[in-house]
Design a protein around this motif. Structure first.
Motif, short mmCIF file in Angstrom:
data_model
loop_
_atom_site.label_atom_id
_atom_site.label_comp_id
_atom_site.label_asym_id
_atom_site.label_seq_id
_atom_site.Cartn_x
_atom_site.Cartn_y
_atom_site.Cartn_z
N ASN A 39 1.00 -1.05 -0.05
CA ASN A 39 0.10 -0.10 0.03
C ASN A 39 0.96 1.28 0.12
N LEU A 56 2.35 1.99 -3.35
CA LEU A 56 1.54 2.76 -4.37
C LEU A 56 1.12 4.14 -3.94
N GLN A 91 1.68 7.39 -6.32
CA GLN A 91 0.63 8.24 -6.75
C GLN A 91 0.90 9.70 -6.95
N ILE A 103 -1.93 5.84 -10.76
CA ILE A 103 -1.78 4.26 -10.30
C ILE A 103 -2.97 3.58 -10.94
N HIS A 104 -3.59 4.12 -11.69
CA HIS A 104 -4.94 3.50 -12.19
C HIS A 104 -4.51 2.09 -13.02
N SER A 154 -1.66 -5.02 -3.52
CA SER A 154 -2.29 -3.67 -3.52
C SER A 154 -2.64 -2.95 -5.22
N GLY A 176 -4.25 0.04 -7.34
CA GLY A 176 -4.72 1.37 -7.55
C GLY A 176 -5.51 1.61 -8.43
N ASN A 214 -8.66 4.92 -9.87
CA ASN A 214 -9.05 5.90 -9.92
C ASN A 214 -10.54 6.36 -9.98
N HIS A 263 -7.97 8.99 -5.68
CA HIS A 263 -7.06 8.12 -6.03
C HIS A 263 -7.22 6.84 -4.73
N VAL A 293 -5.94 3.12 -3.12
CA VAL A 293 -5.17 2.20 -3.08
C VAL A 293 -5.79 1.06 -2.31
#
Length: 326
Positions: free
Chosen positions: A94, A97, A101, A106-107, A138, A140, A142, A204, A206
């Motif tokens: 986590n 990421l 970001q 991080i999508h 983890s 990511g 959006n 965003h 995570v």
């Protein structure tokens, strides 16, 4: 720690058989002294090596190592596609990421780790994940619409994880509000969501999760737990990760389009405490009542003397009446 000669060495030892220092050096094109140094690196990861003079080195029972290519081969073409990255050892998937970001989108980014040295769970707990024993993942993602549009997201992630396990043949999986996966009342997996963004605009998120796979003993865990291995399931972590990612993609797309409400019924069918007497631990106090599941936005519904009341928030825990599990 990068996927270099250490990773190659781990893959050679993953079969659980003895390998002499000479043979390892030939495979890795390095001297015996360099091999010895790499073996020290293996032990530094928490992997126990068995040494016998004249036979060499082995990892008793072998290892079920993660393999990005093996995971990607099981996934169809997706939009957005997953970009999967694997680390030997990092403090937290986590955290990795969340830091990334700040520089880039991080999508669809996925971070996996063979071992986490500072994995985190809910309410500040440490998440235990010894080398090669669990899935520490983890993702990511959006979202638009601000924090209010994320109500029920942790429940959707839990449902996706439960469905992925069911796809793999794991039975009796139950969900505990807001972010645990249970079997026989013991914790099999946990979820931790972290968000950064605008209260009313783009966010965003995570999505972190830890799943006990091959774990058989860990005295540092302070609550009832169980692993897939203990339940009798012999599943590879690559298969598990691929199925989790597939289900996450499906459920997140549904959540973005319709919100949690369309999945509420499915979640309640798997709810461990549905219609049971429970204790609700609130900041500074606790209450007792009947748990009636969740409402359309994922808030926990409690009944007191025929009156329903909704609860939500990160500092609330549910446990069975008279029990110690949180």
């Amino acid at each position: 720690m990068s996927l270099t000669s250490l990773n190659q060495l781990l893959h050679l030892l993953a079969d659980g058989q003895f390998h002499s220092g000479t043979a390892l050096g030939q495979h890795l094109s390095m001297t015996r002294a360099a091999v010895w140094k790499q073996l020290k690196g293996v032990e530094a990861l928490g992997v126990k090596l068995n040494r016998i003079r004249g036979r060499g080195y082995r990892i008793v029972g072998g290892l079920d190592l993660l393999d990005v290519e093996a995971i990607q081969r099981q996934l169809p073409e997706l939009t957005p596609p997953f970009n999967v990255q694997l680390h030997m050892s990092i403090p937290s998937t986590n955290q990795t990421l969340m830091q990334r970001q700040q520089q880039q989108s991080i999508h669809g980014e996925v971070v996996l780790a063979e071992v986490q040295t500072a994995g985190r769970g809910r309410l500040g707990r440490q998440w235990q994940s010894p080398f090669g024993q669990n899935v520490a993942l983890s993702l990511g993602w959006n979202f638009s619409g601000g924090a209010a549009a994320l109500e029920g997201l942790s429940l959707v992630v839990g449902l996706a994880l439960a469905k992925a396990l069911s796809d793999l043949g794991v039975q009796e999986v139950k969900l505990k509000w807001p972010n645990d996966i249970l079997v026989d009342g013991k914790k099999l997996a946990g979820i931790l969501l972290e968000m950064r963004g605008d209260a009313t605009g783009p966010c965003h998120v995570v999505i972190g999760m830890g799943l006990n796979v091959h774990l058989t003993q860990n005295d540092a865990i302070d609550q009832p737990w169980i692993s897939l291995c203990q339940l009798g399931y012999n599943l590879t972590r690559n298969d598990i990760v691929a199925q989790i990612l597939l289900r996450l993609h499906q459920h997140l797309a549904l959540f973005v389009q319709h919100g949690f409400s369309v999945m509420r019924h499915q979640w309640q069918q798997l709810h461990y405490y549905q219609d049971k007497n429970v204790q609700l631990l609130l900041p500074g106090r606790q209450v007792e009542g009947v748990c009636r599941g969740v409402n359309q936005v994922g808030a926990l519904m409690m009944e007191f003397d025929g009156v329903l009341k909704a609860y939500s928030g990160g500092e609330i825990s549910v446990r069975p009446l008279g029990g110690a599990y949180e």
